[in-house]
Structures are given as C-alpha cells and as structure tokens.
Design an enzyme around this catalytic site. Structure first.
Site, PDB file in Angstrom:
ATOM      1  N   HIS A 137      10.872  24.683 -18.622  1.00  0.00           N
ATOM      2  CA  HIS A 137      11.264  24.080 -19.894  1.00  0.00           C
ATOM      3  C   HIS A 137      12.612  24.694 -20.286  1.00  0.00           C
ATOM      4  CE1 HIS A 137      11.202  22.435 -23.883  1.00  0.00           C
ATOM      5  NE2 HIS A 137      11.255  23.634 -24.417  1.00  0.00           N
ATOM      6  N   ASP A 174       9.384  17.378 -23.393  1.00  0.00           N
ATOM      7  CA  ASP A 174      10.354  16.826 -22.434  1.00  0.00           C
ATOM      8  C   ASP A 174       9.833  15.509 -21.848  1.00  0.00           C
ATOM      9  OD1 ASP A 174      11.883  19.342 -22.613  1.00  0.00           O
ATOM     10  OD2 ASP A 174      10.166  20.170 -21.554  1.00  0.00           O
TER      11      ASP A 174
END
Length: 334
Positions: free
Chosen positions: A187, A159
C-alpha cells in the site's frame, strides 16, 4: 440477537475513526441484527477528544450498540476481542524519512501485537490500516505468535475501490458494474493496480476491461499512476489524508471477512504471502486477489501473469522485502 461482537478501533479519536465508528455502530459491517461492543483506544493526550466521540456515539441512539469503552490502556483495549481494526499509527511528518517512520511504528505494532497475543481471543481477526500498513501488519503478526498469521490482513481495499471507480468513471458505468480488479503488493506508490482479469458490465454484457476501454496506453499509464498517487492527490486538495473513503474501504474489507465474498468475485487484501503461486517471496505481507468463505481467505490461483505485470509485481515485492528487513532490525532492538 446473539452475543455482542467485541470490536476494537485504535486511533479512535482520529479522523478516519470519526467516519468509521458510525458505520460500524449502525450495522453496516456486521449486519443489522448483530449487537456490538466498541472498544476505542487512543493515546493519553487524546482522551478528552475521545470522550467527545463517545458522547456522539451515545447521542446517535443506535440500537445495536451495547457498550462503548474508551481507553488508553492496552490491557483493557485488547481483551477478548473478536475484531481489531488498527487505524492508529505514527503519521509521516515533513522531513521524515520512511526509515524514521518505520522505526516509530515498529514500536507501536510490536506492543499491540504482544497485547493481542496476551489478551485477545485466538480467533481474533486483525486489520491493519495505519501506514506503512503492510509492514506494520507483519510486525504485529510476528509479535503475536499464538494467533494464526492468516488472521492478520492489511487494508488495500481503498486502492481496490479507487481502481474500480476509475474504470467506472472512464466507461460511464457504476462502480458495481466493475469487478475483479487486483491490487498487487504494497500500500504505497509501488502498488500495482491490475485490470487484466477485471470484468465490466456494459449494457448487460460482461466484457474484459481492456476490451471495454480499448485504450491500452491509458490502462498501462495514467490509470495506474492515478491509483498509485490518489492518496497524495487527496492530501494536496484537502490538506488532510483520505478519511471518508478509507473508512468505507475498512467497512468493505471487514464485512467481506465476516460474510465472505460474492460468488464469482474476488477482492484485494494484504495477507501473508506464504504458499502463494505467483512467485512472491514468502513471509511478506503482500496484497493479493483473495476469495473469502467462512471467515477464511484463499488466494485466487491460476491467473496468467504477463511480462508487464510481472515486472510491476516484482518491484513492489522488492520494496516490501526492504521495508521488512529494516523493520526486523528495529524489532530486535525495540
């Protein structure tokens, strides 16, 4: 050449591992003069596929690779490990609730945590990749009481890299010109990609990302959504989940644990929230900005948090607290 580092990769017959193993074995992670023993764990039905992966690793003729050990047995896989990269998990199938997914994974990560506790070195560094990564990591850590909580981390580097590259693409610079983006939280699609403290090098001058981009509505809108939903976008296009980029992020994450972060830079990592100064509840596995030195991470402290950020950080913490509660219920009955 020193002693070989013993590295476990689980889910080793899967597609992320297929991209990951070559990078590790050729020295991209632990350095070009560090010999390695690779231990590859997968479930019994995947052992034939795993044999093929072993043949390919042999056929790469890599000088650092001293031994490859394929296995479906935890007592073999977790023995004397320096690093465990837990990629394998139960994937979410169509029509599956997140709760069902958590239940299946609690079982896996309870068992692997117990195996780490029993067989691995107490200094082992454990990186959880398999989703839901934050909660799987928390369960593994709780199941390995003799290994310090700080030795467990989960992957939010993908990410982090996605956020960096979106900024770089927008400004026409390289990803290397962007630093100190932050992924806060889970996440999952509630994660918060934060560029309030990020810097970008534009024509030799370092400026804040907000100042460089001059488009607050994009930074607070489409940018965040793109990073949050990138995984789903890749699946939609490829009909498979991210593998190449996930493998690269794992390499970045583990290399930073091993060698430390560059001066003046921090990275995002899911770590135990105990003792943080950002108002995130204790005992969650939450992604924070960290710096790493001597294989030990520390929170980046004292970053001012505005109301917009606060709201997003609390939202993802709430999701993690709920996930944890569900997982701990399953844990007691698993």
């Amino acid at each position: 050449m020193g002693e070989p580092v013993r590295v476990l990769v689980t889910g080793a017959a899967g597609q992320i591992a297929y991209s990951l193993l070559y990078s590790i074995a050729k020295g991209d992670v632990f350095g070009k003069d560090q010999p390695l023993i690779l231990v590859l764990l997968d479930i019994t039905p995947m052992m034939t596929v795993l044999e093929g992966v072993v043949m390919e690793l042999q056929d790469c003729a890599l000088p650092l690779l001293r031994e490859v050990i394929p296995t479906d047995k935890e007592e073999v896989a977790f023995k004397d490990l320096d690093i465990a990269i837990l990629v394998g998990s139960m994937p979410r199938r169509e029509g599956m609730e997140r709760k069902d997914l958590l239940k299946a994974n609690v079982k896996i990560f309870k068992s692997q945590g117990a195996a780490l506790d029993k067989y691995a070195k107490k200094t082992v560094k454990v990186v959880v990749v398999g989703n839901p990564a934050n909660t799987n990591c928390l369960i593994a850590s709780k199941s390995a009481p003799s290994i310090p909580k700080e030795n467990f981390s989960c992957l939010t580097r993908l990410d982090h890299n996605r956020a960096k590259s979106q900024i770089a693409l927008k400004l026409g610079v390289t990803a290397n010109d962007v630093k100190n983006v932050i992924i806060w939280g889970n996440h999952s699609s509630t994660q918060y990609p934060d560029v309030n403290h990020a810097k970008v090098n534009v024509k030799g001058k370092e400026v804040g990302v907000y100042e460089a981009i001059k488009d607050d509505s994009w930074l607070k809108g489409d940018f965040i959504l793109t990073v949050q939903q990138r995984g789903a976008a890749v699946i939609k296009a490829r009909k498979l989940s991210s593998a190449m980029s996930a493998a690269k992020a794992i390499c970045d994450h583990v290399r930073d644990i091993w060698f430390g972060t560059p001066a003046g830079e921090f990275v995002s990592m899911g770590v135990i929230s105990d003792g943080n100064s950002y108002g995130v509840p204790e005992d969650l596995l939450y992604s924070f900005p960290v710096v790493i030195k001597d294989k030990t991470w520390k929170f980046v402290e004292g970053l001012p948090i505005n109301d917009f950020s606060r709201e997003k950080m609390d939202l993802t913490a709430k999701e993690l607290a709920e996930e944890k509660e569900t997982a701990v219920e399953f844990l007691s009955s698993a």
